[in-house]
Each structure stands twice: as C-alpha cells, then as structure tokens.
Write a protein that holds these residues in place. Structure first.
Motif, PDB file in Angstrom:
ATOM      1  N   SER A 177       0.792  -1.076   0.127  1.00  0.00           N
ATOM      2  CA  SER A 177      -0.192  -0.136   0.110  1.00  0.00           C
ATOM      3  C   SER A 177       1.232   1.039  -0.045  1.00  0.00           C
ATOM      4  O   SER A 177       0.570   2.066  -0.702  1.00  0.00           O
ATOM      5  N   SER A 178       2.151   0.886   0.669  1.00  0.00           N
ATOM      6  CA  SER A 178       3.041   2.657   0.803  1.00  0.00           C
ATOM      7  C   SER A 178       3.910   2.174   1.389  1.00  0.00           C
ATOM      8  O   SER A 178       4.642   1.255   2.212  1.00  0.00           O
ATOM      9  N   ASN A 179       5.088   2.496   1.453  1.00  0.00           N
ATOM     10  CA  ASN A 179       6.613   2.617   2.243  1.00  0.00           C
ATOM     11  C   ASN A 179       6.636   3.809   3.567  1.00  0.00           C
ATOM     12  O   ASN A 179       7.800   3.641   3.435  1.00  0.00           O
ATOM     13  N   ARG A 180       5.781   4.282   3.700  1.00  0.00           N
ATOM     14  CA  ARG A 180       5.967   5.241   3.778  1.00  0.00           C
ATOM     15  C   ARG A 180       5.266   4.607   5.783  1.00  0.00           C
ATOM     16  O   ARG A 180       3.946   4.719   6.003  1.00  0.00           O
ATOM     17  N   ILE A 181       5.872   4.953   6.411  1.00  0.00           N
ATOM     18  CA  ILE A 181       6.014   4.028   7.957  1.00  0.00           C
ATOM     19  C   ILE A 181       5.600   4.955   8.879  1.00  0.00           C
ATOM     20  O   ILE A 181       6.090   6.283   8.963  1.00  0.00           O
ATOM     21  N   ASP A 182       4.491   5.494   9.787  1.00  0.00           N
ATOM     22  CA  ASP A 182       4.066   6.570  10.457  1.00  0.00           C
ATOM     23  C   ASP A 182       4.223   6.247  11.579  1.00  0.00           C
ATOM     24  O   ASP A 182       3.609   5.963  12.910  1.00  0.00           O
ATOM     25  N   HIS A 183       5.287   6.775  11.792  1.00  0.00           N
ATOM     26  CA  HIS A 183       5.974   6.733  13.152  1.00  0.00           C
ATOM     27  C   HIS A 183       7.806   6.972  12.677  1.00  0.00           C
ATOM     28  O   HIS A 183       8.266   7.160  12.016  1.00  0.00           O
ATOM     29  N   PHE A 184       8.984   7.167  13.902  1.00  0.00           N
ATOM     30  CA  PHE A 184       9.766   7.472  13.810  1.00  0.00           C
ATOM     31  C   PHE A 184      10.773   6.280  14.401  1.00  0.00           C
ATOM     32  O   PHE A 184      12.043   6.346  14.866  1.00  0.00           O
ATOM     33  N   CYS A 186      10.744   1.795  13.322  1.00  0.00           N
ATOM     34  CA  CYS A 186      10.036   0.525  12.897  1.00  0.00           C
ATOM     35  C   CYS A 186       9.904  -0.352  13.719  1.00  0.00           C
ATOM     36  O   CYS A 186      10.007  -1.036  14.663  1.00  0.00           O
ATOM     37  N   ASP A 187       8.195  -0.025  14.027  1.00  0.00           N
ATOM     38  CA  ASP A 187       7.246  -0.881  14.548  1.00  0.00           C
ATOM     39  C   ASP A 187       5.803  -1.960  14.392  1.00  0.00           C
ATOM     40  O   ASP A 187       5.752  -1.572  13.075  1.00  0.00           O
ATOM     41  N   VAL A 188       5.646  -3.189  15.131  1.00  0.00           N
ATOM     42  CA  VAL A 188       4.549  -3.721  13.844  1.00  0.00           C
ATOM     43  C   VAL A 188       3.175  -3.061  13.983  1.00  0.00           C
ATOM     44  O   VAL A 188       3.389  -3.140  12.776  1.00  0.00           O
ATOM     45  N   PRO A 189       2.440  -1.819  15.223  1.00  0.00           N
ATOM     46  CA  PRO A 189       0.936  -1.550  14.838  1.00  0.00           C
ATOM     47  C   PRO A 189       1.209  -0.236  13.120  1.00  0.00           C
ATOM     48  O   PRO A 189       0.596  -0.898  12.713  1.00  0.00           O
ATOM     49  N   PRO A 190       2.730   0.335  12.947  1.00  0.00           N
ATOM     50  CA  PRO A 190       2.521   1.101  11.853  1.00  0.00           C
ATOM     51  C   PRO A 190       2.810   0.111  10.418  1.00  0.00           C
ATOM     52  O   PRO A 190       2.694   0.223   9.504  1.00  0.00           O
ATOM     53  N   LEU A 191       3.738  -0.910  10.868  1.00  0.00           N
ATOM     54  CA  LEU A 191       4.210  -1.953   9.632  1.00  0.00           C
ATOM     55  C   LEU A 191       2.459  -2.441   9.740  1.00  0.00           C
ATOM     56  O   LEU A 191       2.266  -3.077   8.101  1.00  0.00           O
ATOM     57  N   LEU A 192       1.770  -3.063  10.444  1.00  0.00           N
ATOM     58  CA  LEU A 192       0.876  -3.995   9.869  1.00  0.00           C
ATOM     59  C   LEU A 192      -0.302  -2.617   9.246  1.00  0.00           C
ATOM     60  O   LEU A 192      -0.606  -3.347   7.980  1.00  0.00           O
ATOM     61  N   GLN A 193      -0.538  -1.008   9.387  1.00  0.00           N
ATOM     62  CA  GLN A 193      -0.995  -0.945   8.544  1.00  0.00           C
ATOM     63  C   GLN A 193      -0.308  -0.637   6.672  1.00  0.00           C
ATOM     64  O   GLN A 193      -0.936  -0.329   6.016  1.00  0.00           O
ATOM     65  N   LEU A 194       0.575  -1.079   6.610  1.00  0.00           N
ATOM     66  CA  LEU A 194       1.244  -1.537   5.188  1.00  0.00           C
ATOM     67  C   LEU A 194       1.103  -2.281   4.279  1.00  0.00           C
ATOM     68  O   LEU A 194       1.283  -2.475   3.091  1.00  0.00           O
ATOM     69  N   ALA A 195       0.562  -3.441   5.579  1.00  0.00           N
ATOM     70  CA  ALA A 195       0.483  -4.448   5.029  1.00  0.00           C
ATOM     71  C   ALA A 195      -0.522  -4.936   3.713  1.00  0.00           C
ATOM     72  O   ALA A 195      -1.505  -4.174   4.112  1.00  0.00           O
ATOM     73  N   CYS A 196      -0.901  -5.411   2.527  1.00  0.00           N
ATOM     74  CA  CYS A 196      -1.671  -5.703   2.039  1.00  0.00           C
ATOM     75  C   CYS A 196      -1.809  -7.422   1.739  1.00  0.00           C
ATOM     76  O   CYS A 196      -2.710  -7.496   0.823  1.00  0.00           O
ATOM     77  N   ALA A 197      -1.945  -8.051   2.918  1.00  0.00           N
ATOM     78  CA  ALA A 197      -2.519  -9.176   3.285  1.00  0.00           C
ATOM     79  C   ALA A 197      -3.100  -9.266   4.316  1.00  0.00           C
ATOM     80  O   ALA A 197      -3.711  -7.972   5.353  1.00  0.00           O
ATOM     81  N   ASN A 198      -3.709 -10.100   4.573  1.00  0.00           N
ATOM     82  CA  ASN A 198      -4.820 -10.281   6.157  1.00  0.00           C
ATOM     83  C   ASN A 198      -3.834 -10.282   7.373  1.00  0.00           C
ATOM     84  O   ASN A 198      -2.976 -10.757   7.279  1.00  0.00           O
ATOM     85  N   THR A 199      -3.896  -9.009   8.174  1.00  0.00           N
ATOM     86  CA  THR A 199      -3.423  -9.085   9.443  1.00  0.00           C
ATOM     87  C   THR A 199      -3.732  -9.508  10.421  1.00  0.00           C
ATOM     88  O   THR A 199      -2.901  -8.770  11.504  1.00  0.00           O
TER      89      THR A 199
END
Length: 323
Positions: A177-184, A186-199
C-alpha cells in the motif's frame, strides 16, 4: 513512493527502496526542536545508565544480586534507547528519512528483544526482593551468582524468542500500500498498516504474546510485593521498614512506568489503530523511562548515593595525588 507490490508476497520493491520513517509532522523548526529534545533525553539516558553500570562495577559493596540485576537493567535501557534515538534524530534532520528494509528489520528485532528482556528482568528483580525480604536466611543460597546469571540469561532468551516470532511474522508480509511508516522507528502497529495481506494473525499474535508476557510478569511482581508488604508490616524496626520501603518503592515506580506504557501500546485491542497516541507513548518508553530509571534508583537508594559519594571522593583523592 515505492513501486506497488502484488499480492504474491514479493518484497523486492520495498527491499530495494526501503521504508520512509514519517516521524512527527511539522516544519524545519519543529524538526529541529524534536532533534534537540531527543538529543537531550538520549544524552541524559546514556550518562545516567553508564554511571550506574560503572558505579555498581567499581564499588565492591554493591556486588550483590540486587545490584547485579540493576546493572543489567541499566545495560538494557542503554541498548534499547540506542537502537531508537540515533536513527530518530537522523530522520529529524534529513529530507529523505529513508531506512532500508534490512535496517528496519534489524532495528525492530533488537528493539523487541531488549524491551521484552526488560519486562522479564523487572519481574526477576521483584522475585529477588521477595527472596531477600521474606526468606533472608535462604537468600544467599537461593540467589547465588550462578542462579542470578541463569535468571538474566533466561530474560534474554525470552526476549530473543519473542523477537524472532514478531520479526519473522511481520517482515514476511507483503507491503504494497505504501512504504511510508507513520512512526519515528520501525514497530509492529505502523508496519501492519502497510501490509496488503490479512494481518489478523499478526495482531492476534502481538496481542496474545504481549498480553501473556505482561500478565505473567505482572503477577510475579504483584505476588512478590504482596508477600513483601505483609513482611514489612510485621517488622518492628522503623528504620528497617523505611529502608525496605525505599528500595522496593524505586522498583515499583520503574515497574509501573514500564508496564503501563507497554500495555497502552501493545496489549489492548485497537492499539494498532491509534498511531498518534502511539508516537507519544513510544517516546515515553523508548527514551523517558530509560532516562528516569537511573534517577529513580539513585535518588531513592541510599546505597547507590553512598557509592556515588565514595566514587567521587576517590576521584578527588586521585586528582589531588596526581598534582
């Protein structure tokens, strides 16, 4: 912008271009202010935890199980703040804010390992106080150096196991969906938001493992301090009661700060969705708590304050002798 990735699970595009750490919003002045705040917190964290490690190592009177665990706590705090703060400060001053795929996975692995280790270590420290106060005659045998070393090794093994599970599950996802991590960082919650699979599985695993760790370690702490409180109340010596309360109060303060913030971030349903709240909470437990722990233990602990005084006097005498 990263090239979109198809649902076949290929990570090639993100692997080549990496992620962009969005960090906090705002212009150049805001970013400069954030850099200054993070730098100040990180410098105090490094100095405070290094001081605790050096003092406990050099002062023979602090060579006991409690201070052995405290030295390891300072080491863990120093390491996991160092995993986050330098990169965060770099992105505040950078226009690209890029972190490679491998760099992101590495940062996440070590952060997860060290934070989990700290959770277990705080529980071990509570058990140590329980044995020292409630079973003082058996304490030297029960908490011998070999046992202490094994307990610390166990905390690292537990942290490593959790980190391997979380890292492997997170970074095998297809990010399209994107490569922009909404954080400062790398952590699980913002990375899961970028996934295009079922998380769903990832969220259940995160909630389950973090919940299990927090509940189990909190139970150890609560049961230990329940027995400790009962023992303290039976003490006739007012000075002895005050000393025990002072030592245990420091540990309970550290435990409450750490478990409270980790619970808000990872062990409640909906934690994944609240990114803005997550950033503020993350600053607290990645930088503020590691900075506060040495202050909590030094300011409220007479033995540490005496050791600092002796170390200062020894340094002054050496300086005078050199002259």
């Amino acid at each position: 912008m990263a090239t979109p990735i198809h649902r076949n699970g290929s990570l090639s595009a993100v692997s080549l271009q990496g992620f962009v750490l969005v960090g906090f919003g705002g212009g150049a002045e805001t970013q400069a202010l954030l850099f200054a705040v993070f730098l100040a917190l990180y410098v105090v964290t490094v100095l405070g935890n290094l001081t605790m490690i050096v003092v406990i190592t050099l002062d023979a009177r602090l060579h006991s199980p409690m201070y052995f665990f405290l030295k390891n706590l300072s080491f863990v705090d120093l390491c996991y703040s160092s995993v986050i703060a330098p990169k965060a400060m770099a992105i505040f001053l950078s226009s690209s804010k890029v972190i490679s795929f491998a760099g992101c996975a590495t940062q996440f692995f070590f952060f997860s390992l060290l934070v989990t280790t700290e959770g277990f270590l705080l529980a071990v420290m509570a058990y140590d106080r329980f044995m020292a106060i409630c079973s003082p005659l058996r304490y030297p045998v029960t908490m011998c150096p070999m046992t202490c070393a094994r307990l610390v090794l166990g905390t690292y093994c537990g942290g490593c196991l959790n980190s391997i599970v979380q890292t492997s599950l997170t970074f095998q996802l297809p990010f399209c969906s994107s490569n922009r991590i909404d954080h400062f960082y790398c952590d699980v919650p913002p990375l899961l938001q970028l996934a295009c699979a079922n998380t769903t599985l990832n969220e259940l695993v995160m909630f389950g493992i973090c919940g299990l760790i927090i509940v189990s370690t909190t139970l150890v702490v609560l049961i230990s301090y329940g027995y400790i409180t009962a023992t303290i109340l039976r003490m006739r010596s007012g000075s002895g009661r005050h000393k025990v309360f002072s030592t245990c109060g420091s540990h309970m303060t550290a435990v409450s700060l750490f478990y409270g913030t980790v619970f808000v971030m990872y062990a409640q349903p909906g934690a994944v969705a609240s990114m803005e709240q997550g950033k503020v909470v993350s600053v607290f437990y990645t930088l503020v708590i590691p900075m506060l722990n040495p202050l909590i233990y030094s300011l409220r602990n007479k033995d540490v304050k005496d050791a600092l005084r002796r170390l200062g006097q020894r340094h002054s005498l050496m300086k005078e002798g050199g002259q």
